[in-house]
Design a protein around this motif. Structure first.
Motif, PDB file in Angstrom:
ATOM      1  N   ARG A  69       1.065  -1.113   0.052  1.00 24.03           N
ATOM      2  CA  ARG A  69       0.132  -0.111   0.096  1.00 24.03           C
ATOM      3  C   ARG A  69       0.832   1.324   0.008  1.00 24.03           C
ATOM      4  O   ARG A  69       0.382   2.523  -0.480  1.00 24.03           O
ATOM      5  N   TRP A  88      -0.670  -3.992  -6.771  1.00 26.44           N
ATOM      6  CA  TRP A  88      -0.538  -3.336  -6.146  1.00 26.44           C
ATOM      7  C   TRP A  88      -1.599  -3.138  -4.982  1.00 26.44           C
ATOM      8  O   TRP A  88      -2.654  -2.883  -5.290  1.00 26.44           O
ATOM      9  N   GLY A  89      -1.047  -3.122  -3.692  1.00 30.51           N
ATOM     10  CA  GLY A  89      -1.738  -2.968  -2.376  1.00 30.51           C
ATOM     11  C   GLY A  89      -1.522  -4.583  -1.842  1.00 30.51           C
ATOM     12  O   GLY A  89      -2.351  -4.660  -0.643  1.00 30.51           O
ATOM     13  N   GLU A 114       1.311  -6.743   0.138  1.00 33.14           N
ATOM     14  CA  GLU A 114       2.566  -6.780   0.717  1.00 33.14           C
ATOM     15  C   GLU A 114       3.422  -7.785   0.569  1.00 33.14           C
ATOM     16  O   GLU A 114       2.894  -8.860  -0.177  1.00 33.14           O
ATOM     17  N   VAL A 133      -3.034  -8.302   2.727  1.00 33.21           N
ATOM     18  CA  VAL A 133      -3.518  -7.030   2.150  1.00 33.21           C
ATOM     19  C   VAL A 133      -3.940  -6.219   3.163  1.00 33.21           C
ATOM     20  O   VAL A 133      -4.843  -6.507   4.180  1.00 33.21           O
ATOM     21  N   ARG A 188      -5.568  -2.724   3.990  1.00 33.05           N
ATOM     22  CA  ARG A 188      -6.429  -1.641   3.388  1.00 33.05           C
ATOM     23  C   ARG A 188      -6.168  -1.150   2.202  1.00 33.05           C
ATOM     24  O   ARG A 188      -6.936  -0.405   1.465  1.00 33.05           O
ATOM     25  N   GLY A 189      -5.246  -1.912   1.342  1.00 36.19           N
ATOM     26  CA  GLY A 189      -5.176  -1.869  -0.241  1.00 36.19           C
ATOM     27  C   GLY A 189      -4.490  -0.328  -0.476  1.00 36.19           C
ATOM     28  O   GLY A 189      -3.996   0.292   0.412  1.00 36.19           O
ATOM     29  N   VAL A 190      -4.900  -0.022  -1.768  1.00 33.35           N
ATOM     30  CA  VAL A 190      -4.391   1.179  -2.370  1.00 33.35           C
ATOM     31  C   VAL A 190      -5.194   2.407  -2.157  1.00 33.35           C
ATOM     32  O   VAL A 190      -6.545   2.511  -1.879  1.00 33.35           O
ATOM     33  N   ARG A 191      -4.692   3.550  -1.970  1.00 35.76           N
ATOM     34  CA  ARG A 191      -5.537   4.967  -1.837  1.00 35.76           C
ATOM     35  C   ARG A 191      -5.714   5.777  -2.924  1.00 35.76           C
ATOM     36  O   ARG A 191      -6.680   6.492  -2.819  1.00 35.76           O
ATOM     37  N   SER A 215     -10.767  -4.601   1.116  1.00 40.78           N
ATOM     38  CA  SER A 215      -9.636  -3.670   0.758  1.00 40.78           C
ATOM     39  C   SER A 215      -9.432  -3.632  -0.745  1.00 40.78           C
ATOM     40  O   SER A 215      -9.672  -4.954  -1.415  1.00 40.78           O
ATOM     41  N   VAL A 230      -7.189  -3.770  -4.216  1.00 41.14           N
ATOM     42  CA  VAL A 230      -6.147  -3.946  -4.863  1.00 41.14           C
ATOM     43  C   VAL A 230      -6.229  -3.679  -6.238  1.00 41.14           C
ATOM     44  O   VAL A 230      -7.098  -3.877  -6.803  1.00 41.14           O
TER      45      VAL A 230
END
Length: 563
Positions: A31, A55-56, A58, A63, A65-68, A99, A101
């Motif tokens: 993330r 993406w998102g 680790e 996972v 909270r995923g991507v912002r 979450s 991704v």
């Protein structure tokens, strides 16, 4: 590992990718990774074999909270404007445990890619590493943007070997293309005409890399191109001690002749009597041997250190050359891939004297002659993109198969390499489905169907239907191979396979009826009824209901062995 198609990543497949962790074509980005980090990874994978970025996720697969990123689709535009040449990526949002991704698909690029800031990266294993100047050169050679064999050397024309020039003249075709005109040219004009020399800034003719490899003296080659060295090792006794070792940096045409003499002298030759004609079948047919040796030397990476190594034993010949396959070629596509020449000028010079095929038929001919002489097909191995290894088996010889193929040729038949691959596979492995045969031919299933259709009714039979559809050698071919019993046995196994499909469905869903059998096997209502009745008679199924309401359940006393 085969990746899911762009935009088609399911939750189940997503979890599988995470469980396997990072690979050469799968990158996990947490993330906290910035947009710039992801763009750099896009460049890295585009300069490799392509792949997918999650993406998102680790590095440990969790996972958090995923991507912002508020607008996932916007990254597609970001990647396009942040790479040079601009790369088009595919983006798919995935929601896992509330979450988000982003799955980002990156295509392999046939040309070098950098960030707009000028950073070049390349995938090495599971890491993205900067491309050093030497790796940039290697990449340009791989993408055919740079032809190393055309590079000018400081070696003057006075360093050519006159014997090699004469050898080349004599092997120019007497009445084909430019052969006659080239043969009559003075030495300097001949070398210039074929690209073996080029003018330096001073106006003096200097040898190109290809010119040195073909016409240079051995001492000059060793000093200028020390990587042009071939090591031949022979052990026929089954021990690790070599009975013969040859190390040579000879000019290319002489080197090929020396190697062929060494290998042939230690090989067996069988004789097939066909009618009044005797046909010699060596361990390694001449055309196979020449193509294999020339390909290893002419297509090797001359900027990568290491020797071309040839190992001969009593059971096989292995030829290993540095540099991996040319860009875009793999062991699974080598037959059908369009011709790719890493050293174009060198290949052109050799093609003029028919030492190699620029048309791309060279590998086809290796396969063709191995198969038509009753041998196993060659096997290629890309050793982590650092070396290519070709293995030619000499231990297996199917005399009956060779007799059949050559007899058909004498009767006027011309085999395609895909046909020989199909027949050899069916001979070795028995009945196969179209998907398996397509992989053997290195073609799509639709393309393979055209080959199979041409063989049907003569050398190949089709039996079964639906999921049970199989192809096998015809009765005529099995009889010619002395394997009549195999024909009957294979068809018995096909019927058994169809019963297994029906029974598997009945066990899984508790019942099966005529309509279901027709859909499973793509057969007529009569064939489905016949199959169900026979399975009931065998105790594999038990009927419930009558007429159009009839259905069948697994037989109570059925054992697993009955499948």
């Amino acid at each position: 590992m085969k990746l899911p198609a762009a935009g088609k990543l399911t939750d189940a497949r997503f979890r599988q990718l995470i469980a396997k962790g990072e690979t050469e074509n799968v990158e996990l980005k947490g993330r906290g990774a910035s947009t710039e980090d992801i763009v750099a990874t896009v460049v890295c994978m585009a300069n490799g074999r392509g792949g997918i970025i999650l993406w998102g996720v680790e590095d440990d697969g969790t996972v958090q909270r995923g991507v912002r990123l508020k607008d996932p689709a916007s990254f597609r535009k970001t990647a396009y404007h942040s790479t040079s040449p601009s790369q088009l990526v595919e983006v798919q949002p995935i929601t896992l445990d509330e979450s988000r991704v982003l799955a980002i698909w990156v295509r392999h690029s046939p040309v070098l890619v950098s960030t707009t800031g000028g950073a070049y990266l390349q995938r090495v294993g599971t890491e993205c590493v900067p491309m050093t100047p030497d790796r940039l050169i290697v990449r340009q050679i791989d993408t055919r943007a740079l032809d190393f064999s055309a590079a000018l050397t400081p070696v003057g024309i006075q360093n050519i070997d006159d014997v090699e020039l004469t050898r080349y003249r004599l092997q120019l075709p007497p009445a084909d293309g430019a052969g006659p005109q080239l043969r009559d040219l003075p030495p300097a004009e001949l070398l210039a005409a074929i690209g073996a020399t080029a003018l330096a800034d001073t106006g003096a003719p200097l040898l190109t890399v290809a010119g040195i490899l073909v016409f240079g003296g051995e001492d000059v080659i060793r000093q200028t191109l020390p990587q042009h060295q071939v090591v031949y090792l022979r052990t026929l006794s089954g021990t690790t001690d070599y009975e013969r070792r040859v190390v040579s940096s000879a000019p290319l045409l002489r080197l090929v002749d020396v190697l062929m003499t060494e290998i042939t002298a230690a090989s067996r030759v069988r004789t097939l009597r066909l009618g009044r004609q005797d046909i010699e079948v060596p361990d390694y047919p001449e055309r196979v041997l020449r193509e294999a040796i020339v390909n290893a030397i002419a297509h090797r990476h001359y900027t990568v250190p290491g020797d071309t190594v040839i190992r001969q034993s009593a059971v096989a010949l292995e030829i290993e050359s540095p540099g991996g396959f040319p860009e875009g070629v793999t062991a699974d596509t080598i037959i059908q891939h369009a011709p790719v020449h890493r050293n174009r000028l060198l290949c052109e010079i050799l093609d003029r004297v028919r030492y190699m095929e620029r048309s791309g038929l060279g590998v086809d001919r290796i396969y063709e002659d191995q198969l038509r002489f009753g041998k196993l097909p060659p096997t290629y191995d890309d050793g982590g993109r650092t070396r290519v290894r070709l293995r030619l088996d000499a231990s297996k010889f199917d005399e009956s198969f060779a007799r059949f193929v050559i007899s058909e040729e004498q009767a006027g038949r011309r085999w395609r390499v895909e046909e020989l691959l199909t027949l050899s596979h069916l001979r070795q492995m028995g009945p196969s489905d179209r998907s398996s045969l397509a992989r053997v031919m290195q073609r799509s299933e639709d393309e393979s169907q055209e080959v199979l259709s041409a063989l049907l009714g003569d050398t190949v039979d089709r039996f079964g239907s639906g999921l049970g559809l199989r192809y096998a050698l015809s009765a005529r071919v099995q009889a010619a191979l002395g394997a009549e019993a195999a024909y009957t046995r294979e068809r018995g196994l096909a019927r058994k396979y169809q019963r297994g499909i029906v029974l598997q469905h009945a066990r899984q869903f508790g019942r099966v009826d005529n309509k279901t059998v027709r859909e499973l096997l793509q057969v007529s209502i009569g064939r489905a009824a016949s199959l169900l009745n026979s399975m009931e008679a065998r105790g594999e199924l038990e009927q419930r209901g009558q007429r159009r309401w009839a259905y069948y359940v697994p037989g109570a006393a059925l054992s697993d062995e009955q499948l």
